[in-house]
Design a protein around this motif. Sequence first.
Motif, PDB file in Angstrom:
ATOM      1  N   LEU A  37       0.859  -1.177   0.000  1.00 49.94           N
ATOM      2  CA  LEU A  37       0.000   0.000   0.000  1.00 49.94           C
ATOM      3  C   LEU A  37       0.897   1.228   0.000  1.00 49.94           C
ATOM      4  O   LEU A  37       1.991   1.210   0.581  1.00 49.94           O
ATOM      5  N   SER A  38       0.437   2.301  -0.618  1.00 46.35           N
ATOM      6  CA  SER A  38       1.260   3.519  -0.721  1.00 46.35           C
ATOM      7  C   SER A  38       1.773   3.984   0.628  1.00 46.35           C
ATOM      8  O   SER A  38       2.945   4.329   0.779  1.00 46.35           O
ATOM      9  N   GLY A  39       0.888   3.990   1.626  1.00 47.25           N
ATOM     10  CA  GLY A  39       1.293   4.450   2.952  1.00 47.25           C
ATOM     11  C   GLY A  39       2.374   3.596   3.577  1.00 47.25           C
ATOM     12  O   GLY A  39       3.172   4.081   4.390  1.00 47.25           O
ATOM     13  N   SER A  40       2.429   2.335   3.206  1.00 51.37           N
ATOM     14  CA  SER A  40       3.439   1.428   3.767  1.00 51.37           C
ATOM     15  C   SER A  40       4.857   1.810   3.344  1.00 51.37           C
ATOM     16  O   SER A  40       5.817   1.511   4.055  1.00 51.37           O
ATOM     17  N   LEU A  41       4.990   2.449   2.187  1.00 47.45           N
ATOM     18  CA  LEU A  41       6.318   2.871   1.739  1.00 47.45           C
ATOM     19  C   LEU A  41       6.963   3.834   2.730  1.00 47.45           C
ATOM     20  O   LEU A  41       8.183   3.826   2.911  1.00 47.45           O
ATOM     21  N   TYR A  42       6.140   4.630   3.371  1.00 51.62           N
ATOM     22  CA  TYR A  42       6.670   5.656   4.280  1.00 51.62           C
ATOM     23  C   TYR A  42       7.223   5.065   5.571  1.00 51.62           C
ATOM     24  O   TYR A  42       7.881   5.762   6.338  1.00 51.62           O
ATOM     25  N   HIS A  43       7.004   3.779   5.788  1.00 49.05           N
ATOM     26  CA  HIS A  43       7.652   3.103   6.915  1.00 49.05           C
ATOM     27  C   HIS A  43       9.120   2.827   6.597  1.00 49.05           C
ATOM     28  O   HIS A  43       9.921   2.580   7.491  1.00 49.05           O
ATOM     29  N   HIS A  44       9.442   2.849   5.324  1.00 52.09           N
ATOM     30  CA  HIS A  44      10.789   2.508   4.866  1.00 52.09           C
ATOM     31  C   HIS A  44      11.552   3.720   4.328  1.00 52.09           C
ATOM     32  O   HIS A  44      12.770   3.784   4.462  1.00 52.09           O
ATOM     33  N   PHE A  45      10.836   4.656   3.697  1.00 48.86           N
ATOM     34  CA  PHE A  45      11.459   5.844   3.098  1.00 48.86           C
ATOM     35  C   PHE A  45      10.570   7.044   3.368  1.00 48.86           C
ATOM     36  O   PHE A  45       9.349   6.946   3.280  1.00 48.86           O
ATOM     37  N   ASP A  46      11.181   8.177   3.664  1.00 46.37           N
ATOM     38  CA  ASP A  46      10.370   9.354   3.977  1.00 46.37           C
ATOM     39  C   ASP A  46       9.793  10.041   2.740  1.00 46.37           C
ATOM     40  O   ASP A  46       8.895  10.857   2.853  1.00 46.37           O
ATOM     41  N   SER A  47      10.328   9.684   1.550  1.00 47.88           N
ATOM     42  CA  SER A  47       9.840  10.316   0.329  1.00 47.88           C
ATOM     43  C   SER A  47      10.341   9.547  -0.899  1.00 47.88           C
ATOM     44  O   SER A  47      11.243   8.713  -0.794  1.00 47.88           O
ATOM     45  N   LYS A  48       9.785   9.893  -2.037  1.00 47.05           N
ATOM     46  CA  LYS A  48      10.260   9.348  -3.311  1.00 47.05           C
ATOM     47  C   LYS A  48      11.716   9.761  -3.526  1.00 47.05           C
ATOM     48  O   LYS A  48      12.539   8.967  -3.990  1.00 47.05           O
ATOM     49  N   GLU A  49      12.026  10.984  -3.152  1.00 45.40           N
ATOM     50  CA  GLU A  49      13.389  11.494  -3.329  1.00 45.40           C
ATOM     51  C   GLU A  49      14.394  10.701  -2.507  1.00 45.40           C
ATOM     52  O   GLU A  49      15.539  10.516  -2.920  1.00 45.40           O
ATOM     53  N   ALA A  50      13.975  10.225  -1.331  1.00 48.30           N
ATOM     54  CA  ALA A  50      14.873   9.404  -0.502  1.00 48.30           C
ATOM     55  C   ALA A  50      15.232   8.107  -1.225  1.00 48.30           C
ATOM     56  O   ALA A  50      16.364   7.617  -1.129  1.00 48.30           O
ATOM     57  N   MET A  51      14.278   7.558  -1.957  1.00 50.32           N
ATOM     58  CA  MET A  51      14.551   6.337  -2.729  1.00 50.32           C
ATOM     59  C   MET A  51      15.535   6.636  -3.854  1.00 50.32           C
ATOM     60  O   MET A  51      16.508   5.900  -4.060  1.00 50.32           O
ATOM     61  N   VAL A  52      15.273   7.719  -4.584  1.00 48.39           N
ATOM     62  CA  VAL A  52      16.178   8.110  -5.669  1.00 48.39           C
ATOM     63  C   VAL A  52      17.572   8.330  -5.109  1.00 48.39           C
ATOM     64  O   VAL A  52      18.570   7.856  -5.682  1.00 48.39           O
ATOM     65  N   ASP A  53      17.649   9.031  -3.992  1.00 45.88           N
ATOM     66  CA  ASP A  53      18.921   9.339  -3.363  1.00 45.88           C
ATOM     67  C   ASP A  53      19.704   8.071  -3.043  1.00 45.88           C
ATOM     68  O   ASP A  53      20.896   7.965  -3.335  1.00 45.88           O
ATOM     69  N   GLU A  54      19.046   7.095  -2.456  1.00 42.35           N
ATOM     70  CA  GLU A  54      19.736   5.853  -2.102  1.00 42.35           C
ATOM     71  C   GLU A  54      20.221   5.109  -3.343  1.00 42.35           C
ATOM     72  O   GLU A  54      21.327   4.578  -3.365  1.00 42.35           O
TER      73      GLU A  54
END
Length: 192
Positions: A37-54
């Motif tokens: 679920l979309s909200g579940s992603l925020y348990h792992h990353f604070d934003s889309k940009e955080a994913m790109v950054d990693e």
Amino acid sequence: MLKDRRETILDSAAALFASKGVAATTVRQIADEAGLLSGSLYHHFDSKEAMVDEIISSYLTDLQARYETVLAREAGSREQLHDLIMVSLEVVEAHPHATEIYQNDVNYLLQFERFSYLRSAGRAVQDAWLRVIQAGIAEGAFRADVDPKILYRLMRNSLWLSVRWFKPSRAYPIAKLAEDCTSLFLDGLAVR
């Protein structure tokens, strides 16, 4: 389990960012692709940009570390150029989506303060190549009539964009592509 979930999310995000672009990819699409679920992603990353950054930072860290290893070895400029080509292709293979994301979206990402490190990383990559090219010119091994920055950009883009078309095989592995690229870049196409 937590690490596996993060890796699944990053793998899904990287594939989407590479194919659709960072700006066009939504958190919902990443979640759907990762089976969350979309909200579940925020348990792992604070934003889309955080994913790109990693994704991007691990790619650039790997690339720069391998370049430093090449530059630290005592070798002639032709051998160092070959080694830069080889490690570039290895990094492309190890980080295919990150390579595409960087190629496609670096200018978009540079709008954001979070990604300001991309400028210095880009300069470090360029400096590694220019150091080898300029040493080759000084040694008389490379032509002096071609602007080193132009030569660097042609070689770098040829290698990094290989992510879109090159698939290593037993018959034609990365090492063979690196040899052929070195030969073409340094010796050209003309029969001698």
